[in-house]
Design a protein around this motif. Structure first.
Motif, PDB file in Angstrom:
ATOM      1  N   SER A 199      27.031  14.000  18.472  1.00 18.94           N
ATOM      2  CA  SER A 199      26.910  14.373  19.880  1.00 18.94           C
ATOM      3  C   SER A 199      28.253  14.653  20.563  1.00 18.94           C
ATOM      4  CB  SER A 199      26.141  13.250  20.568  1.00 18.94           C
ATOM      5  OG  SER A 199      25.834  13.574  21.881  1.00 18.94           O
ATOM      6  N   HIS A 200      28.561  13.882  21.603  1.00 19.56           N
ATOM      7  CA  HIS A 200      29.778  14.132  22.400  1.00 19.56           C
ATOM      8  C   HIS A 200      31.000  13.417  21.835  1.00 19.56           C
ATOM      9  CE1 HIS A 200      27.909  10.461  23.881  1.00 19.56           C
ATOM     10  NE2 HIS A 200      29.125  10.044  24.149  1.00 19.56           N
ATOM     11  N   ASP A 240      26.921  19.253  25.693  1.00 22.06           N
ATOM     12  CA  ASP A 240      27.697  18.373  24.811  1.00 22.06           C
ATOM     13  C   ASP A 240      27.622  18.931  23.379  1.00 22.06           C
ATOM     14  OD1 ASP A 240      25.146  17.652  24.020  1.00 22.06           O
ATOM     15  OD2 ASP A 240      25.583  15.517  23.915  1.00 22.06           O
ATOM     16  N   ASP A 261      26.007  18.438  20.643  1.00 17.92           N
ATOM     17  CA  ASP A 261      24.762  18.774  19.945  1.00 17.92           C
ATOM     18  C   ASP A 261      23.723  19.354  20.903  1.00 17.92           C
ATOM     19  OD1 ASP A 261      24.337  16.340  21.200  1.00 17.92           O
ATOM     20  OD2 ASP A 261      23.020  15.565  19.636  1.00 17.92           O
ATOM     21  N   ASP A 314      22.215  18.362  23.677  1.00 12.85           N
ATOM     22  CA  ASP A 314      21.085  17.668  24.304  1.00 12.85           C
ATOM     23  C   ASP A 314      21.432  17.167  25.714  1.00 12.85           C
ATOM     24  OD1 ASP A 314      22.693  15.576  23.514  1.00 12.85           O
ATOM     25  OD2 ASP A 314      21.161  14.562  22.302  1.00 12.85           O
TER      26      ASP A 314
END
Ligand code: NG1
Ligand code: ZN
Length: 532
Positions: free
Chosen positions: A63-64, A280, A282, A284
């Motif tokens: 993710s982030h 971000d 990915d 989401d």
């Protein structure tokens, strides 16, 4: 089977490390993850078998987080996050001390969970753009091959696209359920693009939106989505799309950078009052922002997106003649107090507060017919109950106005990815609502004014001693700490503050808000001193 697992597991030795399935699955430095991904692959196959062979999703992403990190999480059959009770099973396998112990634990789960291993397991997976992704995929396929699972590698996808695919696959050919969509990446774009075009019919053009894709997987996927929609009605400028330079991922850009730094990503050159958004790594999460004519920066975070969506959906549902549907908003303690007041007092909608972590919000949202949930950091979506789906699908409109509202509501249901927070779908949702309301970012921002707030990270010796209650708004332990916080908060006008142990980092987070900027800062410092 046991011999095959042992043989394959030898290639993926476990480092000396204790692993736990946190709020976002397993997430850490990528070099520690090889054995974890192998073992999560085994669990994915078991989960599928336990679910009668329904397809389970597995996403490789952090993710982030920084580019050196990676992570792995599982997606349940309807596209929701893994059943919480299985998180412990994931940890059991990840922490097995040897190849033989792994097989013993694996067989232990089969007995304990009464899994019929003659059922064919089905798993699909995807990854984000991180350099460590391909090697982790190799560990995963070793596991899936060892247990004879069927699998499909979808390559690069956003996390929400994988959730979408899992739900599509598992709702195909069901007697009483409409398929969620075509189970392909193309099908994702087609479904969302058609819904967007329908909702934008006859609406004035809103000008360009600039989207910072955090140099992650959202960049190529947003471009593909824009292509599917068509330039005539979706004018998007993609920035921070350097996915071939892995070190740039989430660096000086992205939703987390903008939310925590409360400033523009340096690559942004947006003009005054232009709509900007950041995803971000990915895709989401999404936050919006703009600069005023005087150059001042304004963040339109998850709370602002939730309030915008809730007000629009509430109006649309009423206009469609479906006023019986129960609409509610789900937030966490990090939601700005002004947003909560706006939802309850101005919009007249109920608000539920849950602990941090999307799975908690999602679960609470499904208790409403239309549940709008967002974390302040921009992760969220809208869920529709079965009753809402069938009412929206079968209602007969009693006037032309009702018919139009109903058509729009049907398109809105298709536009929203209700399996999980989806930055691409949320982006279009915001664009549609602004177009319908005829608002620019400034009008949107003026719906309510955020209370000045501060989030600080406090390093502590042992964060596990901090035990929270009341949706993490109060501390039960260490004893006496909450009383001290209460007495400090009482000194500030519109003061609110809480401390809780982070679920993803080794720290305690302190949040504060108050009527004035300086007071919010002072309150945060004071509470940080109490917990330190
Ligand atoms: P923790 O570290 O438990 O505060 C953070 C975010 C959550 C959520 C998770 C998962 C804040 C204050 N916390 O959780 O909202 O996104 O990471 O990624 O933003
Ligand atoms: Zn994310």
């Amino acid at each position: 089977m046991a011999a095959a697992i042992i043989e394959a597991s030898k290639k993926h030795p476990k480092p000396d490390q204790v692993f736990s399935y946190g709020t976002a699955g397993f997430r850490m430095k990528a070099f520690l993850l090889d054995s974890v991904v192998f073992r999560v692959g085994l669990l994915a196959a078991l989960r599928s078998q336990r679910q009668g062979g329904r397809t389970i999703g597995l996403m490789i992403t952090a993710s982030h987080n920084v580019p050196e990190d990676n992570g792995v999480k599982l997606v349940d059959p309807m596209g929701e996050m893994l059943d919480e009770r299985w998180e412990a099973h994931a940890a059991t396998l990840a922490n097995a001390s040897s190849d033989e112990d792994l097989v013993a634990k694996y067989e232990g789960l089969i007995t304990e969970l009464k899994i019929n291993t003659s059922v064919q397991a089905n798993v699909i997976f995807a990854k984000d753009t991180r350099e460590s992704g391909p090697a982790l995929v190799a560990a995963l396929t070793d596991a899936l091959n060892a247990v004879g699972a069927n699998f499909t590698d979808y390559g690069l996808l956003t996390t929400p696209q994988l959730h979408y695919l899992v739900r599509c696959i598992n709702t195909q050919n069901l007697p009483d359920t409409k398929p969620y969509g075509e189970p392909t990446e193309e099908g994702y774009y087609t479904k969302i693009a058609a819904a967007y075009r329908k909702l934008m019919q006859g609406k004035p053009r809103q000008g360009q939106v600039t989207v910072d894709c955090a140099n992650g997987v959202g960049a190529p996927k947003l471009k593909a989505l824009a292509e599917a929609i068509g330039k005539d009605i979706f004018d998007v400028k993609v920035i921070n799309d350097a996915i071939d330079v892995p070190s740039k991922l989430n660096s000086q850009c992205g939703a987390d950078f903008v939310k925590t730094q409360q400033r523009l990503p340096p690559a942004s050159q947006a003009s005054a009052l232009a709509r900007c958004a950041s995803l971000d790594g990915d895709a989401d999460r999404i936050v919006y922002y703009f600069c005023d004519s005087d150059g001042s920066f304004h963040l339109l975070d998850g709370d602002k997106i939730a309030t915008l969506a809730a007000s629009f959906i509430a109006d649309l549902v009423k206009a469609a003649g479906l006023a019986d549907l129960r609409i509610g908003v789900v937030q966490t303690a990090y939601a700005n107090g002004s947003s909560t007041a706006y939802i309850t007092k101005t919009l007249g909608l109920p608000v539920v507060c849950t602990p941090t972590g999307v799975k908690h919000l999602h679960h609470a949202a499904t208790k409403f017919d239309c549940g709008v949930y967002f974390e302040a950091n921009g992760h969220g979506t809208v869920t529709f109950s079965l009753a809402a789906h069938s009412a929206i699908a079968s209602h007969s409109p009693e006037s032309p106005a009702q018919a139009t509202a109903l058509e729009n509501l049907r398109a809105l249901v298709d536009l929203i990815n209700e399996t999980v927070g989806d930055a691409l779908s949320d982006l279009l949702l915001v664009e549609v609502i602004l177009a319908h309301k005829g608002w620019g970012p400034k009008e949107w921002n003026s719906t309510y004014t955020d209370l000045p707030n501060r989030l600080v990270r406090v390093e502590v010796k042992d964060r596990s001693v901090f035990k929270a209650t009341d949706a993490e708004r109060r501390l039960l332990e260490p004893t006496g700490v909450q009383e001290k916080i209460d007495s400090l908060v009482g000194k500030y006008k519109q003061g609110r503050s809480f401390a809780r142990a982070s679920g993803t980092e080794d720290a305690v987070r302190v949040y504060s808000e108050a009527g004035e900027r300086a007071e919010a800062d002072e309150l945060a410092r004071g509470v940080a001193d109490i917990v330190a």
